[in-house]
Write a protein that holds these residues in place. Structure first.
Motif, PDB file in Angstrom:
ATOM      1  N   SER A   1       0.871  -1.175   0.000  1.00  0.00           N
ATOM      2  CA  SER A   1       0.000   0.000   0.000  1.00  0.00           C
ATOM      3  C   SER A   1       0.906   1.222   0.000  1.00  0.00           C
ATOM      4  CB  SER A   1      -0.908  -0.002   1.235  1.00  0.00           C
ATOM      5  OG  SER A   1      -1.856   1.039   1.160  1.00  0.00           O
TER       6      SER A   1
ATOM      7  N   GLY B   1      -2.564   4.714  -0.404  1.00  0.00           N
ATOM      8  CA  GLY B   1      -2.984   5.363   0.834  1.00  0.00           C
ATOM      9  C   GLY B   1      -2.970   6.868   0.675  1.00  0.00           C
TER      10      GLY B   1
ATOM     11  N   GLY C   1      -2.505   9.985   4.201  1.00  0.00           N
ATOM     12  CA  GLY C   1      -1.864   9.456   5.389  1.00  0.00           C
ATOM     13  C   GLY C   1      -0.930  10.505   5.966  1.00  0.00           C
TER      14      GLY C   1
ATOM     15  N   MET D   1      -7.293   3.940  -0.180  1.00  0.00           N
ATOM     16  CA  MET D   1      -7.666   4.122   1.219  1.00  0.00           C
ATOM     17  C   MET D   1      -7.411   5.577   1.581  1.00  0.00           C
ATOM     18  SD  MET D   1      -6.344   2.020   4.557  1.00  0.00           S
ATOM     19  CE  MET D   1      -4.591   2.361   4.269  1.00  0.00           C
TER      20      MET D   1
ATOM     21  N   GLY E   1      -7.295   8.725   4.417  1.00  0.00           N
ATOM     22  CA  GLY E   1      -7.173   9.089   5.816  1.00  0.00           C
ATOM     23  C   GLY E   1      -8.278  10.034   6.250  1.00  0.00           C
TER      24      GLY E   1
ATOM     25  N   LEU F   1      -8.705   5.203   6.630  1.00  0.00           N
ATOM     26  CA  LEU F   1      -7.596   5.051   7.572  1.00  0.00           C
ATOM     27  C   LEU F   1      -7.793   6.042   8.699  1.00  0.00           C
ATOM     28  CD1 LEU F   1      -4.628   4.018   8.206  1.00  0.00           C
ATOM     29  CD2 LEU F   1      -3.856   5.964   6.819  1.00  0.00           C
TER      30      LEU F   1
ATOM     31  N   CYS G   1      -9.051   0.912   8.433  1.00  0.00           N
ATOM     32  CA  CYS G   1      -7.735   0.505   8.909  1.00  0.00           C
ATOM     33  C   CYS G   1      -7.396   1.314  10.157  1.00  0.00           C
ATOM     34  CB  CYS G   1      -6.680   0.722   7.833  1.00  0.00           C
ATOM     35  SG  CYS G   1      -4.988   0.353   8.377  1.00  0.00           S
TER      36      CYS G   1
ATOM     37  N   TYR H   1      -5.013   3.017  12.551  1.00  0.00           N
ATOM     38  CA  TYR H   1      -3.686   3.592  12.332  1.00  0.00           C
ATOM     39  C   TYR H   1      -3.004   3.790  13.683  1.00  0.00           C
ATOM     40  CZ  TYR H   1      -0.356   6.760   9.937  1.00  0.00           C
ATOM     41  OH  TYR H   1       0.749   7.357   9.407  1.00  0.00           O
TER      42      TYR H   1
ATOM     43  N   SER I   1      -8.247  -3.792   8.933  1.00  0.00           N
ATOM     44  CA  SER I   1      -6.799  -3.931   9.083  1.00  0.00           C
ATOM     45  C   SER I   1      -6.337  -3.150  10.299  1.00  0.00           C
ATOM     46  CB  SER I   1      -6.075  -3.424   7.828  1.00  0.00           C
ATOM     47  OG  SER I   1      -4.670  -3.518   7.969  1.00  0.00           O
TER      48      SER I   1
ATOM     49  N   LYS J   1      -2.770  -1.279  11.391  1.00  0.00           N
ATOM     50  CA  LYS J   1      -1.464  -0.819  10.905  1.00  0.00           C
ATOM     51  C   LYS J   1      -0.583  -0.537  12.110  1.00  0.00           C
ATOM     52  CE  LYS J   1       0.417   3.055   8.127  1.00  0.00           C
ATOM     53  NZ  LYS J   1       1.281   3.719   9.110  1.00  0.00           N
TER      54      LYS J   1
ATOM     55  N   TYR K   1       2.489  -0.786   4.617  1.00  0.00           N
ATOM     56  CA  TYR K   1       2.006   0.580   4.423  1.00  0.00           C
ATOM     57  C   TYR K   1       3.235   1.463   4.276  1.00  0.00           C
ATOM     58  CZ  TYR K   1      -2.511  -1.301   5.843  1.00  0.00           C
ATOM     59  OH  TYR K   1      -3.676  -2.034   5.912  1.00  0.00           O
TER      60      TYR K   1
END
Length: 294
Positions: free
Chosen positions: A6, A39, A42, A72, A74, A99, A129, A131, A157, A159, A204
């Motif tokens: 990712s 991503g 992020g 994905m 954030g 995320l 996900c 974080y 997920s 991370k 990631y």
């Protein structure tokens, strides 16, 4: 969605706003290289420095430029109501997942962190996900907290930060607590190979956001069971990892992106400042030595 590489690209920003043209080109570059997911927004994407409107436009640009590669987005913010608004924007933009890091000003207790994820997951139609990034959020997840959150709906997920030592034990301990449906991902680029070789599902990656082919080669080696080769590929990148540790991966990748002409020279939002001239020369020398010129 939560497998393989990712890639987390920079969001090029100056005081006039986001350079969406450069950003779309960065995302298209990742999709063209064949990364498994992208991503957007992020930590490398500077999400905390952007307005809701800017983030909505970036999410839309990412999904459009990705041309089918899952994106994905954030959605971290200080207040739950703002996280919910950002989640709505991300889903409306076509994000395949979101995320969420628990941003803080006042310290958060475990029940407050759990409550954030509980509130948000009840309003989602896509996977989330978790974080875990204590270096930026100052929130430290216990394994028990991870297990509580992972039992919520739509958690896809977790991370985790890089694992310098004891990666196999760390991965095994978390695996024992998480539902089988929740993928385990690793960040911290210079130790990511240890996580991948120990059974993490996804990397990631900051590196992958600017140098996707290099990151893909490392990821595919680990995925195919060639742990020694994956280690060799990561060890060969140690001059770059050393720069990441010294200056921060965001600033190093910002310097690399501008050097390669992927963004303008100014690509970080104030008060962040890019590397100085001598530091940039050091980055360029490392990139040249490693053959990272595209």
């Amino acid at each position: 969605m939560f497998r393989g590489l990712s890639a987390f690209p920079l969001t090029p920003v100056d005081e006039d706003g986001v350079d969406l043209t450069a950003y779309a080109a960065l995302v298209a570059r990742l999709a063209g290289a064949g990364v498994d997911s992208i991503g957007a927004l992020g930590s490398t994407g500077g999400y905390a420095y952007l307005t809701r409107e800017q983030r909505a436009r970036v999410a839309e640009a990412a999904v459009d430029a990705a041309s089918g590669t899952p994106v994905m987005v954030g959605i971290g913010a200080l207040r739950t109501r703002d996280v919910l608004a950002l989640a709505e924007d991300a889903q409306n933009a076509g994000a395949a997942a979101v995320l969420l890091a628990p941003l803080t000003y006042q310290p958060l207790g475990d029940d407050e962190v759990f409550g954030l994820y509980e509130d948000v997951t009840h309003h989602l139609s896509v996977p989330l996900c978790v974080y875990d990034n204590p270096a930026t959020t100052h929130v430290r997840f216990s394994d028990e907290l991870h297990a509580r959150i992972a039992a919520l709906p739509h958690i896809g997920s977790v991370k985790i930060p890089g694992v310098p030592t004891g990666a196999e034990d760390r991965v095994a301990a978390l695996r024992a607590l998480l539902p089988a449906s929740v993928a385990l991902g690793v960040s911290g680029d210079w130790t990511a190979v240890r996580g991948l070789n120990s059974g993490c599902d996804v990397w990631y990656s900051v590196l992958g956001g600017t140098f996707p082919r290099t990151a893909l080669a490392l990821t595919r080696a680990a995925q195919s069971g060639h742990a020694d080769h994956a280690n060799d590929l990561s060890d060969a990148l140690e001059p770059l990892w050393a720069l990441f540790r010294r200056h921060g991966s965001l600033r190093v990748m910002a310097a690399a992106a501008s050097h390669l002409g992927l963004t303008g020279e100014v690509n970080l939002p104030r008060p962040l400042r890019g590397l100085d001239a001598e530091q940039r020369r050091e980055v360029v020398a490392v990139l040249d030595a490693l053959g990272l010129d595209e």
